[in-house]
Design an enzyme around this catalytic site. Structure first.
Site, short mmCIF file in Angstrom:
data_model
loop_
_atom_site.label_atom_id
_atom_site.label_comp_id
_atom_site.label_asym_id
_atom_site.label_seq_id
_atom_site.Cartn_x
_atom_site.Cartn_y
_atom_site.Cartn_z
N SER A 211 0.82 -1.20 0.00
CA SER A 211 0.00 0.00 0.00
C SER A 211 0.87 1.26 0.00
O SER A 211 1.71 1.43 -0.88
CB SER A 211 -0.96 -0.04 1.19
OG SER A 211 -1.97 0.93 1.07
N GLU A 327 -9.59 -5.01 -4.22
CA GLU A 327 -8.80 -4.04 -3.47
C GLU A 327 -9.65 -2.96 -2.80
O GLU A 327 -9.36 -2.52 -1.69
CB GLU A 327 -7.79 -3.36 -4.41
CG GLU A 327 -6.61 -4.23 -4.81
CD GLU A 327 -5.53 -4.27 -3.75
OE1 GLU A 327 -5.71 -3.67 -2.67
OE2 GLU A 327 -4.51 -4.93 -4.01
N HIS A 419 -7.95 -5.27 0.16
CA HIS A 419 -6.65 -4.65 0.40
C HIS A 419 -6.02 -5.16 1.70
O HIS A 419 -6.68 -5.22 2.73
CB HIS A 419 -6.84 -3.14 0.48
CG HIS A 419 -5.59 -2.34 0.44
ND1 HIS A 419 -4.80 -2.24 -0.68
CD2 HIS A 419 -5.01 -1.57 1.39
CE1 HIS A 419 -3.77 -1.44 -0.42
NE2 HIS A 419 -3.88 -1.02 0.84
#
Length: 515
Positions: A211, A327, A419
């Site tokens: 990320s 995600e 995610h």
């Protein structure tokens, strides 16, 4: 008397740095900064190791300074403080502080002449939070696979990314912001100088992160300041190839902090932290730069990653890059966008005249479809497009480029992974608190985790993840767009979400041309 107690007594008598722990067999390592006493047996751990001077007082909002050497033996058995943020419930740090530029090392005990590959983890957290001490990132399991594993802290939020006009004015490079990126580069310099003392091979350093951490490493790959600091990279769900603010644009955002830099440097850290809430919007925009994050400042980041990867002006290192199959779900679930009308308003804010195309492509057909459609629009613009773009750009100059897609829902659950969910498998820490609540892991989860851990470690060791029981993972090429799917089965796939990513590419290309 055990040698560790003798050293501790000597250190205390001389008024030196810190007493080492009074435990048998405390491993002592000699670094250029000073001696460290860690803990552990077959896997040795050294925690809270400073890699740069504390960025406090006059060093607030300045590039990190090298750490001053210490005398005596420093206790390295406890994690250092997390960088300034709202405290994380699961952190093992003693608290938050500006004095936070530390790293943690897990290393197998071995003969001095051995040299193991090094893996350096950079955490995510939206550029406003994150911790190198989270149980999820504990490095022992990966170290047992035969690497030296390092996690590091970097400045986040306004402390790491405020690009104030007065900061640029005082900078010899006429730069501001990007302090979090500079922290990571400084940590890599410290690692290059010292990792041999922990059994690490300074010629086999793999940077990896997720990320915002992967986004920072993306910037490290395009920064002229990072030469010679890494040999490979693994970017998990990088927020890559999104628009970046220029320095003047970032300075305009920083105006909310007020004009007086001396006042800002004198403010208590808690008051500075409150500026995050004045800068970061509650609902993220999809097609404009992040309010706080890396910027194109002309020094640390001289050009966007899109421009750098298109022209080959990045570190041409072997690369693994990938993401998760849904995600966006973790981000949009609490957004106040529930109806088709609200979705259209949001699409118009982000895509202007292309709003109709977005509504049609992502099938905002009813109120019930809004959240899943919004999740995939978020995932494509913020992560999936950048994954494909980095793979395309790097593969044009570096044949050792691989793409992956994580699709496994743990313990037989049916909701696709969102995610961050691959991190559990990469580190193998199934007992650690997770970002996304799930049921208990089972044997199939452990088997998948072992496959991913071993692939990541093989890549760190050799520059190629292939081997073991892994199916053949084809190197990336832009024509067939291959990826390895880590799912209920591990298999090769092609052309993941191609029509959607082509749309994002066309929109961002036209946006860039218009600006």
């Amino acid at each position: 008397m055990p040698i560790c107690k003798i050293l501790a007594a000597v250190a205390l008598a001389a008024g030196l740095c810190c007493a080492i722990p009074a435990q048998a067999q405390s491993p002592i390592v000699h670094t250029a900064s000073g001696d460290l006493a860690g803990s552990g047996g077959d896997i040795r751990a050294f925690k809270g190791v400073p890699y740069a001077a504390p960025p406090i007082g006059p060093l607030r909002w300045r590039p990190p300074e090298p750490i001053a050497p210490w005398t005596g033996v420093r206790d390295a058995t406890r994690f250092g403080a997390d960088c300034m943020q709202k405290p994380l419930a699961d952190s093992r740090a003693p608290g938050v502080s500006e004095d936070c530029l530390t790293l943690n090392i897990w290393a197998p005990a071995q003969a001095p002449q051995q040299r193991l590959p090094v893996m350096v983890w950079v955490y995510g957290g939206g550029f406003v939070e994150g911790s190198a001490s989270l149980p999820l990132y504990d490095g022992e399991a990966l170290a047992r696979k035969g690497v030296v594993l390092i996690t590091l802290n970097y400045r986040t939020g306004v402390f790491g990314f405020l690009a104030h006009r007065a900061l640029a004015a005082e900078s010899p490079q006429h730069s501001a912001g990007n302090y979090g990126v500079l922290d990571v580069i400084e940590a890599l310099r410290w690692i290059k100088q010292n990792i041999g003392a922990f059994g690490g091979d300074l010629d086999r350093v793999t940077i990896f992160g997720e990320s915002a951490g992967a986004s920072i490493l993306d910037m490290v790959l395009v920064s002229p300041l990072s030469e010679g600091l890494m040999q490979r990279a693994i970017l998990e769900s990088p927020g890559a190839m999104r628009p970046l603010s220029t320095l003047p644009e970032a300075e305009a955002i920083a105006d909310v902090a007020g004009p007086d830099l001396a006042v800002l440097r004198a403010m208590p850290a808690s008051e500075v932290l409150a500026l995050n809430g004045k800068i970061v919007p509650p609902v993220r925009h999809l097609t404009t730069p992040r309010a706080l994050g890396p910027i194109r400042d002309g020094w640390v980041v001289p050009r966007t990653d899109t421009e750098a990867f298109a022209s080959g002006l990045m570190r041409k290192v072997p690369l693994i890059v990938g993401g998760n199959s849904d995600e966006g779900r973790a981000f949009v679930k609490d957004w106040p966008i529930h109806t088709g009308a609200e979705a259209r308003s949001y699409a118009e804010q982000n895509f202007g005249g292309s709003a109709d195309a977005v509504m049609s492509l992502y099938r905002f057909d009813s109120d019930a479809s809004v959240k899943p459609a919004l999740a995939y629009a978020f995932g494509d613009t913020q992560f999936n497009y950048g994954v494909r773009g980095l793979a395309r750009g790097m593969s044009a100059v570096q044949p050792k480029t691989w793409r992956y897609l994580f699709t496994h829902a743990p313990a037989g659950e049916t909701i696709a992974p969102t995610h961050s969910e691959e991190i559990d498998y990469v580190f193998g820490n199934f007992g650690a608190p997770r970002w996304v609540p799930r049921g208990k892991m089972n044997a199939a989860d452990r088997q998948l985790s072992d496959a991913m851990m071993e692939a990541w470690v093989r890549f760190a060791a050799t520059g190629d993840p292939n081997g073991g029981n892994l199916p053949r993972w084809p190197a990336y090429d832009a024509v067939s767009d291959p990826y390895l799917e880590f799912g209920d089965a591990i298999a090769v796939g092609h052309n993941y979400r191609t029509p959607y990513l082509d749309f994002v590419q066309g929109f961002l290309t036209s946006l860039h041309a218009a600006n």
